[in-house]
Design an enzyme around this catalytic site. Structure first.
Site, PDB file in Angstrom:
ATOM      1  N   HIS A 201      45.989  45.336  38.856  1.00 17.69           N
ATOM      2  CA  HIS A 201      46.105  46.710  38.363  1.00 17.69           C
ATOM      3  C   HIS A 201      47.170  47.506  39.122  1.00 17.69           C
ATOM      4  O   HIS A 201      46.889  48.616  39.593  1.00 17.69           O
ATOM      5  CB  HIS A 201      44.755  47.426  38.481  1.00 17.69           C
ATOM      6  N   PRO A 202      48.401  47.019  39.277  1.00 13.33           N
ATOM      7  CA  PRO A 202      49.406  47.801  39.999  1.00 13.33           C
ATOM      8  C   PRO A 202      49.810  49.053  39.224  1.00 13.33           C
ATOM      9  O   PRO A 202      49.981  49.016  38.004  1.00 13.33           O
ATOM     10  CB  PRO A 202      50.585  46.827  40.130  1.00 13.33           C
TER      11      PRO A 202
END
Length: 528
Positions: free
Chosen positions: A463-464
């Site tokens: 989930h960057p």
């Protein structure tokens, strides 16, 4: 010549291409470095297991060595295919908490509070449960309950109840806290990616060109105005022109990379690499963050219904292949992480600060390694990490991967919450509903030993965000209209613009960003 060039055929890019091409008077091109989403491994929900092993449709980046992970490099899978990461993810539909978005607005981003974004979530969604105050039922994205969940997923929920946590039947409803089943982006036994939901219905439009196998190298600028992009396709460099706007939707790792390659970013760093500076914008690539995550394993030889490597497990998979091919039913409709939880690690927390994903098999190394036998796993991730990293260039070569430093566990609060989350999860896994399993990973460790174990095993849960942060400050990259500061005709619309990460999986919020961005672009065009 196009009116709009959209760089990146992932979640937000597919939304933008579909929405902007609804106007027959504009020409839109969607540019994707990967290929079309034709693989059966993409469409079969359980195909994610084999895609993890083969690296198919995946940029498969790695981070630099992380001091918070005892010097280990982390893995950063990103979709390289139409649909982007929505074509290779676990298909979980989560929006986050209302406080996440109200914090965006409070940080100086009008129009991004919960009351502002909820209509876009509802516009996007076709929830098979039907419409209500929280959900839409007329949108392009199909959201549903798994029709044939694994019995161990239900047992995890019961174990959570036995540990004292309430069941939550809708993590996207009035409140998020509790244990329950995840809803998924499926339809008819198949993955329903952003490409399927938005792009496929629009492919026949004469004003939309979808160009695959096209890696964009940089944004073409005339002074401080974006006029097109340079791309590489089939070994040939080409330039495409944009009358109105270029929109970067290449994701939190590659949208900042493209800005930097185009001369937009921290001036001194670009000069040191030999990249001509067009606009000194120091926030580009800064503020990268991600949900740090660690996985607990439980060995359960008698749990034959789980997905495991054994003679019986192989026979079940073979039967599942036939069942999926003939009727789109059975074992292969699983997303593996079928149930989970949003919990508070301490009683004085005002809202959930950790998320759990219960996996119906023994998961190690992001699914890239084989673990024999049967059992289950539980992801534990910190929902609102304080650590911050950055995306930079390794070199001026546009074909070199970006240099990725998420700064995992650099902030002591992240480590504390992750350790608390591990102990909480161990308590759930020890409940009678999950009897038959051994002791979970890291059981019985004191604080010093548990800290070492966490640093040895933590990594991303994919989930960057935050590397082209939205906001009014000098360290921000885009304004509340998603326009790149100091550059005309250029926007960023993807997870990179998040001022702070949402409390949960990031695919649904990225689709929301695409929906809102389409309205912002159309509104700007109407004012011209």
């Amino acid at each position: 010549m196009y009116d709009y060039l959209i760089v990146g055929g992932g979640s937000a890019g597919c939304v933008l291409a579909a929405r902007l091409s609804e106007d027959p008077d504009v020409r839109v091109a969607l540019l994707e470095a990967g290929e079309a989403d034709r693989s059966a491994l993409i469409h079969c929900p359980a195909g994610i297991a084999l895609m993890a092993r083969t690296g198919q449709a995946n940029w498969a980046f790695e981070t630099v060595a992380q001091s918070g992970l005892d010097g280990r490099a982390g893995y950063q899978p990103r979709g390289k295919v139409l649909g982007g990461s929505s074509s290779i993810n676990a298909m979980i539909y989560i929006r986050g908490q209302r406080e996440d978005y109200d914090a965006w607005a409070a940080a100086g981003n009008p129009g991004w509070g919960w009351a502002d974004v909820l209509p876009y979530f509802k516009r996007s969604e076709h929830n098979e449960r039907g419409a209500d105050a929280w959900h839409g039922a007329a949108g392009p994205l199909n959201v549903m309950d798994l029709p044939e969940p694994n019995p161990w997923s239900r047992r995890f929920i019961e174990a959570g109840r036995q540990a004292g946590f309430a069941e939550n039947r809708d993590f996207n409803g009035e409140h998020q806290e509790g244990v329950g089943m995840y809803q998924v982006t499926h339809r008819g036994g198949e993955r329903f990616s952003a490409a399927k939901a938005y792009l496929t219905p629009a492919l026949d439009r004469p004003n939309l060109d979808v160009v695959t196998g096209a890696q964009v190298l940089k944004v073409v600028l005339e002074g401080c105005r974006a006029t097109g992009v340079e791309l590489l396709q089939g070994g040939t460099r080409r330039v495409l022109a944009a009358r109105r706007e270029v929109i970067l939707s290449a994701g939190a790792l590659q949208s900042p990379q493209l800005l930097l390659l185009s001369g937009i970013g921290p001036g001194a760093e670009l000069q040191a690499l030999g990249v001509p500076v067009v606009h000194d914008l120091p926030g580009v690539g800064r503020h990268l963050h991600d949900h740090p995550d660690v996985v607990l394993l439980v060995d359960a030889p008698g749990a034959k219904e789980t997905v495991g490597v054994s003679a019986g497990g192989a026979l079940r998979v073979l039967a599942g292949v036939q069942q999926w091919r003939s009727r789109r039913r059975g074992l292969l409709t699983t997303n593996f992480a079928e149930s989970g939880a949003f919990l508070r690690t301490r009683a004085d927390e005002m809202r959930p600060d950790v998320q759990l994903h219960f996996v119906i098999g023994k998961l190690v190394d992001h699914g890239r390694s084989t673990v024999w036998g049967h059992g289950w796993s539980a992801h534990v991730c910190v929902l609102r990490p304080q650590s911050r990293g950055r995306v930079t260039l390794r070199a001026a070569d546009p074909l070199a991967p970006p240099r990725i430093d998420p700064g995992f566990l650099d902030h002591p609060d992240d480590l504390r919450r992750l350790m608390d989350g591990v102990r909480l999860t161990q308590r759930i896994l020890a409940q009678p509903a999950l009897a038959g399993g051994g002791r979970p990973s890291a059981s019985g460790l004191d604080d010093t030993a548990l800290e070492h174990w966490v640093r040895q095993h933590a990594d991303t849960i994919y989930h960057p965000v935050g590397s082209c942060r939205m906001g009014p400050g000098r360290g921000d990259v885009v304004d509340a209209e998603l326009r790149v500061k100091g550059i005309q005709g250029l926007r960023v619309a993807d997870a990179s613009i998040m001022p702070s990460i949402v409390s949960g999986n990031t695919n649904a919020p990225t689709l929301m960003i695409g929906e809102k961005a389409a309205d912002l672009v159309r509104r700007a065009a109407a004012l011209v």
